[in-house]
Design an enzyme around this catalytic site. Structure first.
Site, PDB file in Angstrom:
ATOM      1  N   LYS A  79       0.845  -1.191   0.000  1.00 14.11           N
ATOM      2  CA  LYS A  79       0.000   0.000   0.000  1.00 14.11           C
ATOM      3  C   LYS A  79       0.882   1.243   0.000  1.00 14.11           C
ATOM      4  CE  LYS A  79      -3.868   2.109   2.557  1.00 14.11           C
ATOM      5  NZ  LYS A  79      -4.818   1.948   3.697  1.00 14.11           N
ATOM      6  N   SER A 160      -9.813   2.217   2.680  1.00 16.24           N
ATOM      7  CA  SER A 160      -8.909   2.924   1.791  1.00 16.24           C
ATOM      8  C   SER A 160      -7.948   2.013   1.032  1.00 16.24           C
ATOM      9  CB  SER A 160      -8.086   3.931   2.598  1.00 16.24           C
ATOM     10  OG  SER A 160      -7.264   3.280   3.562  1.00 16.24           O
ATOM     11  N   SER A 184     -10.390  -0.174   6.845  1.00 14.62           N
ATOM     12  CA  SER A 184      -9.739  -0.043   5.543  1.00 14.62           C
ATOM     13  C   SER A 184      -9.001  -1.279   5.067  1.00 14.62           C
ATOM     14  CB  SER A 184      -8.771   1.146   5.555  1.00 14.62           C
ATOM     15  OG  SER A 184      -9.484   2.355   5.591  1.00 14.62           O
TER      16      SER A 184
END
Length: 494
Positions: A79, A160, A184
């Site tokens: 990420k 997210s 998330s």
């Protein structure tokens, strides 16, 4: 042997050690898949083939010496919130569009220590603020799943950590690093038909992770199976003296815990999670999950978490307040993109207006408001008091149960053009997940079924602080009983 991109981490590790393939071959297969499919689903902000192949060659050399760690040669997506030395780290924001960290986050350093290969940096909502991965300054990520009969509709992968979940689901990476501030990891995992765990707050170091809300942020893995998540978390976790909130507790063998029996385990079903208007498909899946655990020998108990109804407003005071403080450092002076101004104040204003997207600006404004003179006690202090009550609800529940089962999300994945104009509707996506962050407990999402249009639906398991072992055991039983084998429309070699 299965197609290289269809292997699990456990399968790939065994195949690499047997010599059935090389780490370079495995890595190249995923890079080729990403180069083909990423222009469509935008799961990666940056692909790093040179870095990946160099790491793969080093992995092959280690394997040839019969050395290496638990992840030697395993290609992962990272990420783009984790600082990676020498590789651009953007947090999905224009303001960090050119930032190349000179240091490595602790979590990614741990993965490199164990031999992992980094394919690139995965897309995310800007500064991890969102539930759809549509607020990224580098374009929305797309869910590789399609509604049956609506193949032209682009769906969100959740947020997210949408890019991380999409990359794993589409077979562009064997696993992915992610973070979870209010759901998330678990929400995108559920939307994309993969598994993901948010460990206990403090289980993984936050050093080198771009901060959103420091008392809520926690790193965790996304992968295709519960066992793969356990393998990744074992590598990620551990004490870090550079993070004052990092726990010194010993890291257990999470992979072994996946095969533990749950006979006699007490599993709680919180009545407050039976929301009005909960889709029948999700309610039915929840009941199926309860039945599966009963069949495995678990004892099902009705429990109450009475302050759950206050969780959403509490979270959307605490998280923006911490974001307002954390994002104050992005001023165009020390690092990041700068917009010139007539004076220092004008420089700050122009830089932040140009560098931050609408959702980040909204949350900074909310946070600044609740921290301002005259409102601090009425909002922020009150929210922290309610947060303590939410944690107390869980503390009391652990006297009666060993784990808790809930839905992972209130819906399946929705269209990229749906809900986006209604921030409150977007915030409601986190209704089942945010309590775990407020209480600091572990939570895991497992794919368990599909809706009428073929989209994946997930169940969530919550556990005691630092009892991820029980969470993995329950999750593995659900995974085995559900037998979820459906595949997304958009995937490597499809």
């Amino acid at each position: 042997m299965a197609t290289l991109t269809d292997l699990t981490i456990a399968q790939a590790t065994a195949a690499l050690r047997r010599g059935d393939m090389s780490a370079v071959e495995l890595t190249q297969a995923h890079l080729t898949a990403a180069e083909t499919l990423n222009p469509r689903i935008n799961a990666f902000i940056s692909l790093t083939p040179e870095v990946a192949l160099s790491q793969a060659r080093a992995a092959d050399a280690a394997l040839a010496r019969q050395e290496g760690g638990s992840l030697t040669g395993i290609p992962l997506a990272i990420k783009d919130l984790f600082c990676t030395a020498g590789t651009r780290t953007t947090a999905g924001s224009r303001i960090l569009g050119n930032f190349v960290p000179p240091y490595e986050s602790t979590v990614t350093a741990n993965l490199l220590r164990d031999g992992a290969v980094f394919l690139g940096k995965a897309n995310l909502d800007e500064f991890a603020m969102g539930s759809s991965n549509t607020s990224s300054a580098f374009g929305a990520a797309e869910n590789p799943w399609k509604r049956r009969g609506e193949e032209g509709t682009a769906l969100v992968p959740g947020g997210s950590s949408g890019g991380s979940a999409a990359a794993v689901a589409a077979r562009l990476a064997l696993g992915a690093m992610a973070t979870d501030t209010g759901g998330s990891i678990r929400q995108p995992a559920a939307f994309c038909g993969v598994a993901g765990i948010k460990p206990t707050y403090g289980r993984c170091s936050r050093f080198g992770i771009v901060a959103y809300a420091s008392s809520l942020d926690q790193a965790g893995p996304i992968a295709r199976t519960v066992e793969d998540c356990a393998i990744l978390l074992k590598s990620m976790a551990g004490f870090d003296p550079r993070d004052a909130t990092s726990s010194a507790r010993e890291v257990p063998d999470f992979q072994a815990s996946c095969e533990r029996s749950i006979k006699g385990l007490r599993v709680g079903i919180p009545r407050e999670y039976r929301l009005d208007g909960l889709p029948a498909e999700i309610a039915s899946l929840w009941e199926a999950g309860i039945a599966w655990l009963k069949e495995a020998g678990a004892e099902i108990r009705d429990i109450s978490l009475p302050h759950t109804r206050h969780a959403l407003p509490t979270y959307y005071i605490v998280a923006p307040a911490e974001a307002s403080s954390n994002l104050a450092r992005y001023d165009g002076v020390r690092y990041g993109v700068r917009q010139d101004g007539e004076d220092l104040k004008d420089l700050y204003e122009r830089t932040r207006a140009a560098g931050f997207g609408p959702e980040v600006q909204r949350r900074i404004l909310i946070g600044t408001y609740v921290l301002s003179a005259g409102y601090y006690d009425a909002y922020y202090v009150k929210a922290q008091q309610v947060r303590a009550l939410i944690k107390r609800d869980f503390d009391q529940a652990w006297g009666k149960v060993d784990a808790i089962l809930t839905p992972a999300t209130p819906s399946a994945a929705f269209g990229q053009d749906e809900k986006q104009d209604d921030p409150v509707a977007m915030y409601l996506n986190d209704v089942f997940t945010i309590t775990a962050n407020l209480a600091g407990i572990p939570g895991m999402a497992v794919p368990a079924g599909q809706d009428a249009k073929g989209l994946p639906l997930g169940l969530q398991i919550l556990g005691r602080p630092f009892d991820e072992e029980t969470v993995f055991a329950v999750a593995r039983n659900i995974e085995r009983a559900a037998g979820f084998t459906a595949l997304p429309t958009l995937r490597a070699a499809a």
